[in-house]
Design a protein around this motif. Structure first.
Motif, PDB file in Angstrom:
ATOM      1  N   UNK A 143       0.762  -1.004   0.291  1.00 24.35           N
ATOM      2  CA  UNK A 143      -0.015   0.197   0.028  1.00 24.35           C
ATOM      3  C   UNK A 143       0.926   1.314  -0.070  1.00 24.35           C
ATOM      4  N   UNK A 144       1.707   1.534   1.023  1.00 21.41           N
ATOM      5  CA  UNK A 144       2.279   2.780   1.462  1.00 21.41           C
ATOM      6  C   UNK A 144       3.351   2.802   0.049  1.00 21.41           C
ATOM      7  N   UNK A 145       4.139   1.972  -0.178  1.00 16.32           N
ATOM      8  CA  UNK A 145       5.323   2.187  -0.990  1.00 16.32           C
ATOM      9  C   UNK A 145       4.693   2.189  -2.371  1.00 16.32           C
ATOM     10  N   UNK A 146       3.554   1.581  -2.729  1.00  5.90           N
ATOM     11  CA  UNK A 146       2.954   1.581  -4.105  1.00  5.90           C
ATOM     12  C   UNK A 146       2.534   3.123  -4.264  1.00  5.90           C
ATOM     13  N   UNK A 147       1.933   3.848  -3.256  1.00  6.49           N
ATOM     14  CA  UNK A 147       1.386   5.212  -3.134  1.00  6.49           C
ATOM     15  C   UNK A 147       2.521   6.079  -3.409  1.00  6.49           C
ATOM     16  N   UNK A 148       3.711   5.813  -2.589  1.00  8.05           N
ATOM     17  CA  UNK A 148       4.990   6.864  -2.758  1.00  8.05           C
ATOM     18  C   UNK A 148       5.371   6.568  -4.421  1.00  8.05           C
ATOM     19  N   UNK A 150       3.628   5.913  -6.962  1.00  9.68           N
ATOM     20  CA  UNK A 150       2.426   6.523  -7.911  1.00  9.68           C
ATOM     21  C   UNK A 150       2.686   8.248  -7.618  1.00  9.68           C
ATOM     22  N   UNK A 151       2.877   8.581  -6.273  1.00 12.12           N
ATOM     23  CA  UNK A 151       3.163   9.950  -6.238  1.00 12.12           C
ATOM     24  C   UNK A 151       4.364  10.593  -6.781  1.00 12.12           C
ATOM     25  N   UNK A 152       5.557   9.724  -6.804  1.00 17.43           N
ATOM     26  CA  UNK A 152       6.693   9.997  -7.676  1.00 17.43           C
ATOM     27  C   UNK A 152       6.677  10.092  -9.233  1.00 17.43           C
ATOM     28  N   UNK A 153       5.776   9.240  -9.532  1.00 21.31           N
ATOM     29  CA  UNK A 153       5.441   9.286 -11.004  1.00 21.31           C
ATOM     30  C   UNK A 153       4.485  10.703 -11.502  1.00 21.31           C
ATOM     31  N   UNK A 154       3.693  10.906 -10.516  1.00 20.13           N
ATOM     32  CA  UNK A 154       2.799  12.273 -10.882  1.00 20.13           C
ATOM     33  C   UNK A 154       3.324  13.568 -10.507  1.00 20.13           C
ATOM     34  N   UNK A 155       4.542  13.520  -9.929  1.00 25.40           N
ATOM     35  CA  UNK A 155       5.234  14.641  -9.385  1.00 25.40           C
ATOM     36  C   UNK A 155       4.901  15.053  -8.200  1.00 25.40           C
ATOM     37  N   UNK A 156       4.221  14.666  -7.454  1.00 26.12           N
ATOM     38  CA  UNK A 156       3.893  15.160  -6.159  1.00 26.12           C
ATOM     39  C   UNK A 156       5.026  14.832  -4.923  1.00 26.12           C
ATOM     40  N   UNK A 162      10.959   9.856  -2.143  1.00 24.59           N
ATOM     41  CA  UNK A 162      10.780   8.458  -2.309  1.00 24.59           C
ATOM     42  C   UNK A 162      11.617   7.651  -1.833  1.00 24.59           C
ATOM     43  N   UNK A 163      13.067   8.021  -1.871  1.00 28.48           N
ATOM     44  CA  UNK A 163      14.146   7.263  -1.619  1.00 28.48           C
ATOM     45  C   UNK A 163      14.197   7.184   0.010  1.00 28.48           C
ATOM     46  N   UNK A 164      13.842   8.138   0.668  1.00 27.69           N
ATOM     47  CA  UNK A 164      13.757   8.062   2.103  1.00 27.69           C
ATOM     48  C   UNK A 164      12.567   7.059   2.717  1.00 27.69           C
TER      49      UNK A 164
END
Length: 183
Positions: A143-148, A150-156, A162-164
Motif C-alpha cells: 500500500x504505502x510504497x506503491x502510493x509513494x 505513484x506520487x513520484x510518477x505524478x510529480x507529487x 521516495x528514496x527516504x
C-alpha cells in the motif's frame, strides 16, 4: 509470506516436550543411576536374609531286611549374626542413596520441563512479534510504497522523498528479518 515457524498445537507441544525429556542425556543418566541403585539395594537386602539350603538322599541298604530303602532329607539355615548389623546398615545406606537419586531425578525432570515450557512461551511471543511485523511490512510494500511510487510518477513526491520512504521500508524489512531470527 514464508512460514518457517509453524504453530504448535498444545498436544504436539506436549508430545515434543515428553520426547525431549525422555531423550535428555542428564535425565537418562539419572534414570540409569536410579535403576542401578535400586538393583544394588535389592542385592543388599538379599544379603540381609538367611541362607537356606536343602538336601536329600535315597539309599538301599541290604543289611536292613524289610527296610532296605532309606530316604534322608534335611534343611540347613545359616544366618551370620556377626554381619547382620553391618549388612542392615549397608541396606539402609543404599536405600537412602536411592531416595536421593529419585529426588534428584524428579527435580531435574521438573526443572527441564519448566525450561522447555519457558522456551515455548518465548517462542510463541517472538513468533507473534514476527507475524505482526511481517503483516506491517507487507502492508507497507503493498500500500504505502506503491502510493509513494505513484506520487513520484505524478510529480507529487521528489526522488529524495521516495528514496527516504524506500529506506524506511528496508529498515522495516531488516527488523522483520531480526524478528524472524528471534522466533
Amino acid at each position: 509470506g514464508e512460514d518457517l515457524h509453524p504453530r504448535l498445537s498444545p498436544g504436539t507441544f506436549n508430545r515434543l516436550k515428553e520426547e525431549a525429556l525422555g531423550n535428555h542425556p542428564d535425565l537418562t543418566r539419572l534414570e540409569l543411576e536410579t535403576r542401578r541403585q535400586s538393583a544394588l539395594l535389592k542385592l543388599k537386602r538379599r544379603e540381609w536374609l538367611p541362607e537356606v539350603s536343602a538336601f536329600s538322599s535315597y539309599t538301599q541298604d541290604p543289611r536292613f531286611k524289610g527296610n532296605e530303602n532309606q530316604l534322608f532329607a534335611g534343611m540347613r539355615v545359616t544366618w551370620d549374626i556377626w554381619d547382620f548389623g553391618s549388612v542392615r546398615h549397608e541396606a539402609k545406606k543404599e536405600a537412602a542413596l536411592l531416595g536421593e537419586l529419585e529426588a534428584r531425578l524428579e527435580k531435574e525432570n521438573t526443572l527441564l520441563a519448566l525450561k522447555i515450557e519457558e522456551a515455548f512461551r518465548s517462542y510463541e511471543a517472538t513468533r507473534k512479534a514476527w507475524e505482526t511485523r511481517h503483516s506491517y511490512v507487507e502492508f507497507q510494500k503493498d500500500v504505502l510504497l506503491e502510493k509513494k511510487k505513484e506520487s513520484l510518477r505524478s510529480g507529487l513526491l521528489s526522488k529524495k522523498e521516495f528514496l527516504l520512504a524506500r529506506l524506511r521500508f528496508l529498515d522495516q524489512e531488516i527488523a522483520l528479518t531480526q524478528a524472524r531470527e528471534e522466533a
